[in-house]
Each structure stands twice: as C-alpha cells, then as structure tokens.
Write a protein that holds these residues in place. Structure first.
Motif, PDB file in Angstrom:
ATOM      1  N   ARG A 135      36.684  35.588  37.714  1.00  0.00           N
ATOM      2  CA  ARG A 135      35.684  36.650  37.898  1.00  0.00           C
ATOM      3  C   ARG A 135      34.687  36.665  36.738  1.00  0.00           C
ATOM      4  O   ARG A 135      35.010  36.271  35.611  1.00  0.00           O
ATOM      5  N   TYR A 178      33.816  39.080  35.062  1.00  0.00           N
ATOM      6  CA  TYR A 178      34.244  40.024  34.028  1.00  0.00           C
ATOM      7  C   TYR A 178      35.359  39.460  33.154  1.00  0.00           C
ATOM      8  O   TYR A 178      35.992  40.192  32.385  1.00  0.00           O
ATOM      9  N   GLY A 179      35.615  38.146  33.248  1.00  0.00           N
ATOM     10  CA  GLY A 179      36.537  37.506  32.322  1.00  0.00           C
ATOM     11  C   GLY A 179      37.995  37.500  32.734  1.00  0.00           C
ATOM     12  O   GLY A 179      38.873  37.299  31.895  1.00  0.00           O
ATOM     13  N   THR A 237      43.525  37.194  31.639  1.00  0.00           N
ATOM     14  CA  THR A 237      42.265  36.976  30.953  1.00  0.00           C
ATOM     15  C   THR A 237      41.953  35.489  30.940  1.00  0.00           C
ATOM     16  O   THR A 237      42.845  34.667  30.724  1.00  0.00           O
TER      17      THR A 237
END
Length: 122
Positions: free
Chosen positions: A94, A96-97, A116
């Motif tokens: 994603r 967003y990391g 993450t």
C-alpha cells in the motif's frame, strides 16, 4: 498509570458460528467463554466475541474494524486463503507503507492484517 493490554469486543449474530470462524479459519486461540461471550487471542493480540444473547452492552453486529500488525503477512494470507477465510481486500503493498489484506467475518466485521514495508534510507 500504565496500561497493560487491550481487547477489542466484536459483536456477532451467531455466537457459535463466529467462534468457529475465528478459531478454525483465522487461527485465534480460545481463552475463555462465559455465556455468549468469549475471549480469543493470537499471540499478544486479544479479541472478545459477544453474541446476540449476551446481556451486556450491545453494538451492531458487523460494525467492528480493526488492524493487526503481524510478521510473515504473505504466509498468513496464504493460510487464511486455504482455510476459506472471507478475503475482502487482497494482499498488496500500500502507498501508506504497509503490505496488508483484509478479511471479514460472517457478520461483516473486518480485520486487517499487515506488515510494515521496509524502505531504503537515503
């Protein structure tokens, strides 16, 4: 004050069916049961399942949405896919990391599992 842990309460319509789904399909471990209320965990993450007949506080079944950080997200995704989990969002990286995916339970409660993404430091 120091907080030690947390448990999300997930409201469901069919308590027995949901308990089976969380333990047999998603791989949560059974901790306790009191009437139509049960405690489950996966490693250090705790969730409670509250059935329709539970006399406690009521929330609409299907309104929960929680995110759980895990390692080996690809392996877990494959395991849940093989177990017949209701995959509502497929596994992807994603913006967003995170590398994550989402599953729903039979009532529409959503659990997002992710890791993450490692980024190079410039």
């Amino acid at each position: 004050m120091k907080a030690f842990s947390s448990a999300t309460v997930i409201h469901v319509n069919d308590f027995r069916s949901s308990l089976d789904y969380y333990t047999k399909v998603l791989g949560f471990t059974f901790d306790f049961e009191f009437g139509q209320y049960a405690g489950l965990f996966i490693d250090e993450v705790f969730v409670h399942i509250s059935g329709a007949e539970n006399p406690g506080r009521k929330k609409p079944a299907g309104s929960a949405h929680l995110c759980i950080d895990i390692d080996h997200v690809d392996d877990y995704y494959q395991r849940l896919s093989a177990n017949g989990a209701i995959i509502s969002v497929t596994l992807e990286d994603r913006v967003y990391g995170m590398r994550d995916f989402a599953v729903d339970d039979p009532d529409g409660n959503t659990l997002v599992f992710g890791s993450t993404i490692a980024h190079e430091i410039l």
